[in-house]
Design a protein around this motif. Sequence first.
Motif, PDB file in Angstrom:
ATOM      1  N   SER A   1       0.878  -1.012  -0.031  1.00 32.36           N
ATOM      2  CA  SER A   1      -0.057  -0.011   0.012  1.00 32.36           C
ATOM      3  C   SER A   1       0.764   1.176  -0.037  1.00 32.36           C
ATOM      4  O   SER A   1       0.504   2.236  -0.616  1.00 32.36           O
ATOM      5  N   GLY A   2       2.055   1.242   0.807  1.00 36.05           N
ATOM      6  CA  GLY A   2       2.626   2.394   0.786  1.00 36.05           C
ATOM      7  C   GLY A   2       3.606   2.588  -0.634  1.00 36.05           C
ATOM      8  O   GLY A   2       3.646   3.858  -1.070  1.00 36.05           O
ATOM      9  N   GLY A   3       3.891   1.424  -1.389  1.00 37.77           N
ATOM     10  CA  GLY A   3       4.674   1.535  -2.548  1.00 37.77           C
ATOM     11  C   GLY A   3       3.511   2.038  -3.508  1.00 37.77           C
ATOM     12  O   GLY A   3       3.915   3.195  -4.342  1.00 37.77           O
ATOM     13  N   ARG A   4       2.519   1.905  -3.574  1.00 37.29           N
ATOM     14  CA  ARG A   4       1.442   2.318  -4.527  1.00 37.29           C
ATOM     15  C   ARG A   4       0.973   3.684  -4.299  1.00 37.29           C
ATOM     16  O   ARG A   4       1.001   4.513  -5.272  1.00 37.29           O
ATOM     17  N   ALA A   5       1.069   4.001  -2.982  1.00 38.86           N
ATOM     18  CA  ALA A   5       0.572   5.480  -2.487  1.00 38.86           C
ATOM     19  C   ALA A   5       1.682   6.522  -3.206  1.00 38.86           C
ATOM     20  O   ALA A   5       1.427   7.234  -3.943  1.00 38.86           O
ATOM     21  N   ILE A   6       3.166   6.060  -3.063  1.00 36.52           N
ATOM     22  CA  ILE A   6       3.980   6.751  -3.424  1.00 36.52           C
ATOM     23  C   ILE A   6       4.130   7.100  -4.929  1.00 36.52           C
ATOM     24  O   ILE A   6       4.315   8.097  -5.397  1.00 36.52           O
ATOM     25  N   LEU A   7       3.878   5.971  -5.589  1.00 32.56           N
ATOM     26  CA  LEU A   7       3.938   5.932  -7.113  1.00 32.56           C
ATOM     27  C   LEU A   7       2.494   6.553  -7.796  1.00 32.56           C
ATOM     28  O   LEU A   7       2.943   7.176  -8.666  1.00 32.56           O
TER      29      LEU A   7
ATOM     30  N   LEU B   1       4.194   4.901 -13.807  1.00 34.96           N
ATOM     31  CA  LEU B   1       3.194   4.079 -14.443  1.00 34.96           C
ATOM     32  C   LEU B   1       3.424   2.710 -14.469  1.00 34.96           C
ATOM     33  O   LEU B   1       2.665   1.694 -14.081  1.00 34.96           O
ATOM     34  N   VAL B   2       4.603   2.252 -15.030  1.00 34.66           N
ATOM     35  CA  VAL B   2       4.938   0.839 -15.414  1.00 34.66           C
ATOM     36  C   VAL B   2       5.459   0.422 -14.043  1.00 34.66           C
ATOM     37  O   VAL B   2       5.069  -0.837 -13.835  1.00 34.66           O
ATOM     38  N   VAL B   3       6.145   1.000 -13.103  1.00 31.74           N
ATOM     39  CA  VAL B   3       6.662   0.579 -11.869  1.00 31.74           C
ATOM     40  C   VAL B   3       5.322   0.109 -11.030  1.00 31.74           C
ATOM     41  O   VAL B   3       5.225  -0.778 -10.620  1.00 31.74           O
ATOM     42  N   LEU B   4       4.141   0.998 -11.124  1.00 31.48           N
ATOM     43  CA  LEU B   4       3.083   0.798 -10.370  1.00 31.48           C
ATOM     44  C   LEU B   4       2.233  -0.503 -10.628  1.00 31.48           C
ATOM     45  O   LEU B   4       1.763  -1.142  -9.813  1.00 31.48           O
ATOM     46  N   ARG B   5       2.209  -0.897 -11.878  1.00 35.58           N
ATOM     47  CA  ARG B   5       1.649  -1.994 -12.468  1.00 35.58           C
ATOM     48  C   ARG B   5       2.447  -3.206 -11.910  1.00 35.58           C
ATOM     49  O   ARG B   5       1.702  -4.409 -11.926  1.00 35.58           O
TER      50      ARG B   5
ATOM     51  N   THR C   1      10.834   2.119  -6.726  1.00 29.67           N
ATOM     52  CA  THR C   1      10.090   2.997  -6.207  1.00 29.67           C
ATOM     53  C   THR C   1      11.013   3.946  -5.631  1.00 29.67           C
ATOM     54  O   THR C   1      10.526   5.118  -5.868  1.00 29.67           O
ATOM     55  N   ASN C   2      12.139   3.649  -4.874  1.00 27.36           N
ATOM     56  CA  ASN C   2      12.960   4.625  -4.639  1.00 27.36           C
ATOM     57  C   ASN C   2      13.618   5.566  -5.573  1.00 27.36           C
ATOM     58  O   ASN C   2      13.698   6.725  -5.442  1.00 27.36           O
ATOM     59  N   VAL C   3      13.682   5.024  -6.802  1.00 24.87           N
ATOM     60  CA  VAL C   3      14.242   5.674  -8.184  1.00 24.87           C
ATOM     61  C   VAL C   3      13.074   6.568  -8.757  1.00 24.87           C
ATOM     62  O   VAL C   3      13.458   7.700  -8.743  1.00 24.87           O
ATOM     63  N   ALA C   4      11.773   6.099  -8.503  1.00 24.48           N
ATOM     64  CA  ALA C   4      10.788   7.066  -8.666  1.00 24.48           C
ATOM     65  C   ALA C   4      10.826   8.403  -7.846  1.00 24.48           C
ATOM     66  O   ALA C   4      10.340   9.452  -8.172  1.00 24.48           O
TER      67      ALA C   4
END
Length: 405
Positions: free
Chosen positions: A54-60, A118-122, A140-143
Motif C-alpha cells: 500500500s505504501g509503494g502504491r501510494a508513493i507511485l 506508471l510502469v512500476v506501479l503495475r 520505487t526509490n528511483v521514482a
Amino acid sequence: MRSFILRSRESFWFLPGVLGLTAIVLAEALVALDRFLLAEGDGQVLFLDVLSASGGRAILEIIGTSMLTVAATSFSITISVLATTSSTYGPRLVRNFLADRANQLVLASFTATFLYALVVLRSVRTVEDGGNDFVPVISTNVAVLLGILNVAVLVFFIHHIADSVQITTLQRRVQTDLTRAVDLIYPADPAASSVQAAVPPVLSPEAVPASTHGYVERVDLAALCEIARAHDCVIDVVAMPGVHRIAGEDLVRVSPGRPAEEMADAVRAAFTLGVARTPHQDVRFAMQQLVEVAVRGLASGSNDPYTAVTALDLAATALVPVLSREPAATGLTDDAGHLRVLLHWPTPEDLIGDVFGGVETYGLDHPLVVRAALGLAERLAAVATTPTVTSVLTDTVRRLESARA
C-alpha cells in the motif's frame, strides 16, 4: 535523414518520445532487478527500507499523478507564451520556442517520470491480487529520486520561461540563427571545393521540376555535386533555400543532356521542401526575422524604438563578417577540380537592403532608429571592399540624412 533530424529537433514530440521510451525501459529493467534480488532472498536492498504494497502504491500514484498535472500545466504555460510572442514579435519566432531544448527537456522530464511511475506501479502485487506480495523497492526509490529531481526542473522552467519572453532573449536567439547561416554561406575558411565560378556556355539546359510544392528549406549540396560528377554534367540550382516552388516549377537545370528519370529522382531527393522558410540555409530569412522584431517594436501599439536600435546593433554582428570575408561561393567542384554545381546565394547588397529597407519604411519617424541606422552604415562602410556595396551604403546614408533633416 539530416532534414528529418532538423525537423525533429524543432518539435515538442521527439525528445519527450525518446525519454519516455527510455523511462519505460528503465522501469522494466529495475523491476526485473527487484525480482532477481527477491528471488535471491535479499529482503533488504542496500540501505533501502522495505516498503509495504500500500505504501509503494501510494508513493507511485502521487508521483505519477503530480507529474502528469505539472506537465499539463507547463505545456499550457508554454502555449500561452507562444501565443503572446507570436502576436507581439511575429509568428515566425514560434519556431525558436519549439526548437528550445530547455522547453523540450522540461516537458520530456515530466512525461518520462509519469511513464516510469506508471510502469512500476503495475508491478506492485499483494496477496489479494493473487500470488505473493511484491514491492519493487529499488524502482520505487528511483521514482522518489526522479520526483525530487523534477521539483528542481520545475523551478528551472519557471525561470527559463520568464527569461524567454524578454525581448533581449528573443533577439539573441534570432542573432544566433543569423550567425550560423552567415558562417555557412560566408565561411571564414572556405572549402577547397567552393569557387567563384563563371556560368559555363551550355546549350539548351534541361530542367528537373519539383514534384510537390513548398519552400525550399534545405539543399544537400554535397549530394548534388556527387550526382553531377556521376553523370558528368553541371547542375545549376535555380531554387535556392527560401525560394517557393510548386509542382512542375524548376528546381535545377542540368547541362548538357537530358537528365534520366533516375537522376531526376536523386536530384529531387536532395531538396527538402516544407510549409515555411527556415534559417538553416536561408540567410535572408534569418536576417528578416531580426528586422521583423525591430519593425514590430516600431508599431504604434508598441512604440519601442529601443528594440529596433538593438536589432540594428545585432545586425552588424552578421553584416560585418559578410562584407569582410570572401564572397559566397557561386560554384562547387569535384575532387578533380571540375565545376559541378552552380549556386546563387544572396549578395551582401541583398542583406543590406533587407535591413535598411525596414528602417526606411517604418523607422524614419524615430530619431533614435535613424541615428542607429546611420551608425550601422558607417560600420559597414569601414569594412566594405566592393564598389557596389559602397554605392548602396552611400545611397542609404543619403536617404537617411535627408529624412533626418
